[in-house]
Design an enzyme around this catalytic site. Sequence first.
Site, PDB file in Angstrom:
ATOM      1  N   ASP A 220       7.821   5.312 -21.272  1.00 20.11           N
ATOM      2  CA  ASP A 220       8.126   5.129 -22.691  1.00 20.11           C
ATOM      3  C   ASP A 220       9.597   4.765 -22.853  1.00 20.11           C
ATOM      4  O   ASP A 220      10.349   4.690 -21.876  1.00 20.11           O
ATOM      5  CB  ASP A 220       7.735   6.369 -23.500  1.00 20.11           C
ATOM      6  CG  ASP A 220       8.459   7.641 -23.082  1.00 20.11           C
ATOM      7  OD1 ASP A 220       9.609   7.575 -22.590  1.00 20.11           O
ATOM      8  OD2 ASP A 220       7.882   8.725 -23.274  1.00 20.11           O
TER       9      ASP A 220
ATOM     10  N   ASN B  95       4.058   8.194 -19.920  1.00 20.40           N
ATOM     11  CA  ASN B  95       4.698   7.780 -18.674  1.00 20.40           C
ATOM     12  C   ASN B  95       3.704   7.989 -17.546  1.00 20.40           C
ATOM     13  O   ASN B  95       2.974   8.981 -17.532  1.00 20.40           O
ATOM     14  CB  ASN B  95       5.931   8.657 -18.384  1.00 20.40           C
ATOM     15  CG  ASN B  95       6.906   8.689 -19.530  1.00 20.40           C
ATOM     16  OD1 ASN B  95       7.487   7.682 -19.885  1.00 20.40           O
ATOM     17  ND2 ASN B  95       7.079   9.859 -20.117  1.00 20.40           N
TER      18      ASN B  95
ATOM     19  N   HIS C 123       6.526  17.916 -16.412  1.00 20.31           N
ATOM     20  CA  HIS C 123       7.355  16.764 -16.780  1.00 20.31           C
ATOM     21  C   HIS C 123       8.685  16.720 -16.023  1.00 20.31           C
ATOM     22  O   HIS C 123       9.133  15.641 -15.631  1.00 20.31           O
ATOM     23  CB  HIS C 123       7.599  16.756 -18.293  1.00 20.31           C
ATOM     24  CG  HIS C 123       8.256  15.513 -18.792  1.00 20.31           C
ATOM     25  ND1 HIS C 123       7.712  14.254 -18.611  1.00 20.31           N
ATOM     26  CD2 HIS C 123       9.407  15.324 -19.476  1.00 20.31           C
ATOM     27  CE1 HIS C 123       8.499  13.354 -19.161  1.00 20.31           C
ATOM     28  NE2 HIS C 123       9.539  13.976 -19.691  1.00 20.31           N
TER      29      HIS C 123
ATOM     30  N   HIS D 123       0.831  -1.203   0.000  1.00 17.43           N
ATOM     31  CA  HIS D 123       0.000   0.000   0.000  1.00 17.43           C
ATOM     32  C   HIS D 123       0.868   1.256   0.000  1.00 17.43           C
ATOM     33  O   HIS D 123       1.781   1.366   0.799  1.00 17.43           O
ATOM     34  CB  HIS D 123      -0.918  -0.018   1.216  1.00 17.43           C
ATOM     35  CG  HIS D 123      -1.917   1.076   1.218  1.00 17.43           C
ATOM     36  ND1 HIS D 123      -2.393   1.610   2.383  1.00 17.43           N
ATOM     37  CD2 HIS D 123      -2.534   1.750   0.219  1.00 17.43           C
ATOM     38  CE1 HIS D 123      -3.269   2.557   2.103  1.00 17.43           C
ATOM     39  NE2 HIS D 123      -3.370   2.667   0.788  1.00 17.43           N
TER      40      HIS D 123
ATOM     41  N   TYR E 206       5.452  11.661 -23.632  1.00 20.66           N
ATOM     42  CA  TYR E 206       4.767  11.752 -22.338  1.00 20.66           C
ATOM     43  C   TYR E 206       3.930  10.528 -21.986  1.00 20.66           C
ATOM     44  O   TYR E 206       3.047  10.594 -21.134  1.00 20.66           O
ATOM     45  CB  TYR E 206       3.914  13.025 -22.249  1.00 20.66           C
ATOM     46  CG  TYR E 206       4.692  14.267 -22.558  1.00 20.66           C
ATOM     47  CD1 TYR E 206       5.734  14.682 -21.735  1.00 20.66           C
ATOM     48  CD2 TYR E 206       4.417  15.010 -23.705  1.00 20.66           C
ATOM     49  CE1 TYR E 206       6.478  15.811 -22.036  1.00 20.66           C
ATOM     50  CE2 TYR E 206       5.144  16.149 -24.010  1.00 20.66           C
ATOM     51  CZ  TYR E 206       6.179  16.540 -23.169  1.00 20.66           C
ATOM     52  OH  TYR E 206       6.909  17.663 -23.463  1.00 20.66           O
TER      53      TYR E 206
END
Length: 127
Positions: A28, A118, A94, A20, A116
Amino acid sequence: MKRGGILHPELSAHLARLGHTDTFVIGDAGLPVPPGVARVDLAVTLGVPGFAEVLDAILAEIEVEGAVIATEAAGSPAGALFDARLPGAETVPHEEFKQLTGQARFVVRTGETTPYANVIVRCGVPF
């Protein structure tokens, strides 16, 4: 032999150890992996395997509490992947996303070439 689910032994072992609030990254082909963070490299060629295929296979095996994506993904082809699979994902720039990957238990590298594509996944509990 397993009948289904994640067959890649290294990836399966990493997923089984998650608890947890643990985080991991699906990225990518170009996402940098910080030193000290384990990498599960699935990339075979550019585009193979694709991000969506890997994400779907992993989401079928784990409980998700939250996710983080790059702000730049919104409105991009990658954004459509997240909207359908991880609605309500938190967004960060990013550059901040790349810094957060340093706190992940591991990074799964796909062959994806969509910018992007990811995500940082935070694990939940199934109860």
